[in-house]
Scaffold this motif. Structure first.
Motif, short mmCIF file in Angstrom:
data_model
loop_
_atom_site.label_atom_id
_atom_site.label_comp_id
_atom_site.label_asym_id
_atom_site.label_seq_id
_atom_site.Cartn_x
_atom_site.Cartn_y
_atom_site.Cartn_z
N VAL A 107 0.81 -1.22 0.00
CA VAL A 107 0.00 0.00 0.00
C VAL A 107 0.85 1.28 0.00
O VAL A 107 0.33 2.37 0.22
N ARG A 108 2.15 1.13 -0.29
CA ARG A 108 2.99 2.31 -0.41
C ARG A 108 2.65 3.06 -1.71
O ARG A 108 1.92 2.57 -2.55
N SER A 109 3.24 4.23 -1.87
CA SER A 109 3.01 5.01 -3.09
C SER A 109 3.61 4.30 -4.30
O SER A 109 4.47 3.43 -4.16
N LYS A 110 3.18 4.70 -5.47
CA LYS A 110 3.72 4.12 -6.70
C LYS A 110 5.23 4.36 -6.80
O LYS A 110 5.97 3.50 -7.25
N ILE A 144 -0.34 -7.80 3.68
CA ILE A 144 -0.36 -6.38 3.35
C ILE A 144 0.82 -5.71 4.05
O ILE A 144 1.17 -6.07 5.17
N HIS A 145 1.43 -4.76 3.35
CA HIS A 145 2.52 -4.02 3.99
C HIS A 145 2.65 -2.63 3.39
O HIS A 145 2.12 -2.33 2.32
N CYS A 146 3.38 -1.79 4.13
CA CYS A 146 3.77 -0.47 3.65
C CYS A 146 5.25 -0.32 3.96
O CYS A 146 5.98 -1.31 3.93
N GLN A 147 5.70 0.86 4.31
CA GLN A 147 7.11 1.06 4.61
C GLN A 147 7.46 0.66 6.05
O GLN A 147 8.43 -0.02 6.28
#
Length: 190
Positions: A107-110, A144-147
């Motif tokens: 779900v991080r930015s492109k 699911i992950h982000c930074q």
């Protein structure tokens, strides 16, 4: 629910949305909540209720109905049901990642995704989750992950509020993944 991501993950009121005060609170309020007239009941750490109401009002959310006095602990002490967020630490994730085919959403930015990512991960940026939540699997278990784990807990709480509960959050996000031997695609190799 504006507590820490760890507190939210351990126990939260079913259907609640996490946007922690200790992160990028204001921008994510506007992105996730969208409608300024949304009635809001706040779950806050003790003595941060007024701060929460003020910070919400600064970005146009003036419809705070109040806060849950005594927080989630009070909720639990009255026999009310809570949920938790399924999570996996990076080392357990590394073990299954190397041995199974997994469905993984980033779900991080492109820009972050295009710079470095997990093989076969799918980018669905949090800043557009209101429009793209139907892209998440409703039937198959996914990760699911982000930074760092902050945005992925926001995403997980939003998805759970929409009835998508077959998810597992990767606790320390991509920062944690970098500490493992998991192969990643980097920009120069894309």
């Amino acid at each position: 629910d504006v507590r820490t991501k760890d507190e939210f993950s351990k126990a939260h009121i079913p259907g609640s949305i996490f946007i922690g005060l200790n992160g990028s609170f204001a921008p994510w309020d506007g992105t996730i909540l969208e409608n300024l007239k949304t009635p809001i009941l706040i779950v806050s750490p003790n003595r941060r209720e007024e701060e929460t109401i003020t910070r919400l009002a600064r970005v146009g959310f003036d419809n705070s109905l109040g806060y849950l006095k005594g927080g989630v602990e009070n909720w639990i002490s009255h026999g009310k049901i809570t949920e938790n967020l399924d999570q996996i630490n990076i080392f357990d994730f590394e073990e299954i990642y190397n041995n199974e085919e997994l469905l993984i959403y980033d779900v991080r930015s492109k820009i972050e995704f295009n710079t470095e990512r997990l093989l076969n991960s799918i980018n669905v940026p949090l800043n557009n989750i209101q429009n793209t939540f139907t892209e998440f699997s409703k039937n198959n278990k996914f990760y699911i992950h982000c930074q760092t784990g902050y945005r992925s807990v926001i995403a997980a709480s939003f998805l759970k509020s929409k009835g998508i509960k077959n998810l597992v959050n990767i606790e320390s996000g991509f920062e944690g993944i970098r500490k493992t031997k998991i192969k990643r695609l980097k920009k120069e190799k894309l």
